[in-house]
Design an enzyme around this catalytic site. Sequence first.
Site, PDB file in Angstrom:
ATOM      1  CE  LYS A  67      -1.020   3.051  26.426  1.00 26.59           C
ATOM      2  NZ  LYS A  67      -2.253   4.272  26.432  1.00 26.59           N
ATOM      3  CB  SER A  86      -0.389   6.238  29.711  1.00 24.98           C
ATOM      4  OG  SER A  86      -0.874   5.907  28.719  1.00 24.98           O
ATOM      5  CB  SER A 134      -2.648   8.982  27.019  1.00 28.44           C
ATOM      6  OG  SER A 134      -2.628   8.463  28.689  1.00 28.44           O
TER       7      SER A 134
END
Length: 379
Positions: free
Chosen positions: A25, A101, A125
């Site tokens: 990420k 997210s 997330s």
Amino acid sequence: MNPAFIDEIALRASASANGPTIAIKDSIDIAGYPTTGASAALSGSAPATAHAEVVRRLLDAGWRIHGKANMHELAFGMTGINDFTGTPLNPQDPLRIPGGSSSGSASAVGLELVDAALGTDTGGSIRGPAACCGVIGLKPTFDRVSRAGVLPGRTSLDCVGPFARDMRMLVATMAVIDPTFDAAAARRDVDGARVAIVKTDADASIETAVRHAVKSAGFAETLVELHAMQEAFEAGLAIINRETSAAFGHLIETGKLGADLDKRLRTAANTTHKQVEAAERVRSAFTKAVDDALEHADVLVLPTLPSLPITLEAARAGESVMAMSSLIRPFNLSGHPALSLPLPIKGSKIKAALQIVGRKGADETVCAFAAHFEEALAR
């Protein structure tokens, strides 16, 4: 470029060209690449000078990094929609949101672009995108996996954790990023252990699927109620707002934030000290409630999301996704490990997700139960 990735790269340990593949990420540092949080406001950031600790561990173990995964801007949203870097595809249904997210991490795993991915989970997330995209995602016990080299630098909620398509790979990932993780314990037999189903207001079809999973796995149907779930959900938002505003509020001045982020950060800036103090009281009470429930069960199970993910069209039209995190954010507040496992629903091509919550530090037990449910649901 596939929208699951911000940068497609090929970092690997020279001695192990055949190691597993993973995406990282874009809130996690990879030396030589900027950590932008998928935001135009950070797009001019200098390249990271060192790997985050979890990245270094993966490379040292011979894993191959295939790219920096896309994400909801600054990790501050649940839809995964990003008009700057593009919106990752939902592998279950391209018309639905991928979740946020850690949208790119979940998408890349679900699309089989990589074997595993790392994401971060502040208010759901990892588990939210995992549920949307039909993959497995684990939020470890708070502070168990190193956050050195991860945005934001200071947090009382955020955790680094893995995504995978099966529990074998998820356990393998945890064993690398957390040197204390006992892979053998994560594979132990849990026959005869105790499971409690948390009462929720999820869609009836999803609640039915949870009960069916418990029965299929051979566990008794014991119910438990966590009375402070709603209060913990609201308290978690207060703390997320305060900590995210402290980390990224200054970026409002750049004028480069997406409209939704600009609005949310301006709202977050209004979080008062009194609200945070009240949230901390709820944190203590809810943590005790979860600990007490786990005195009578080895794990708690409940839906990850109360309903299936909404469409991209509905999200862009303004339909609220706040309720998406109603069953996941409370366990960020309490710090307990929580895993999301794909859950078939009768009559639906799209899977929901089963959330498994364990005692603090008992991440291996959560994984062992997840593997047991995985096997039972595959029969």
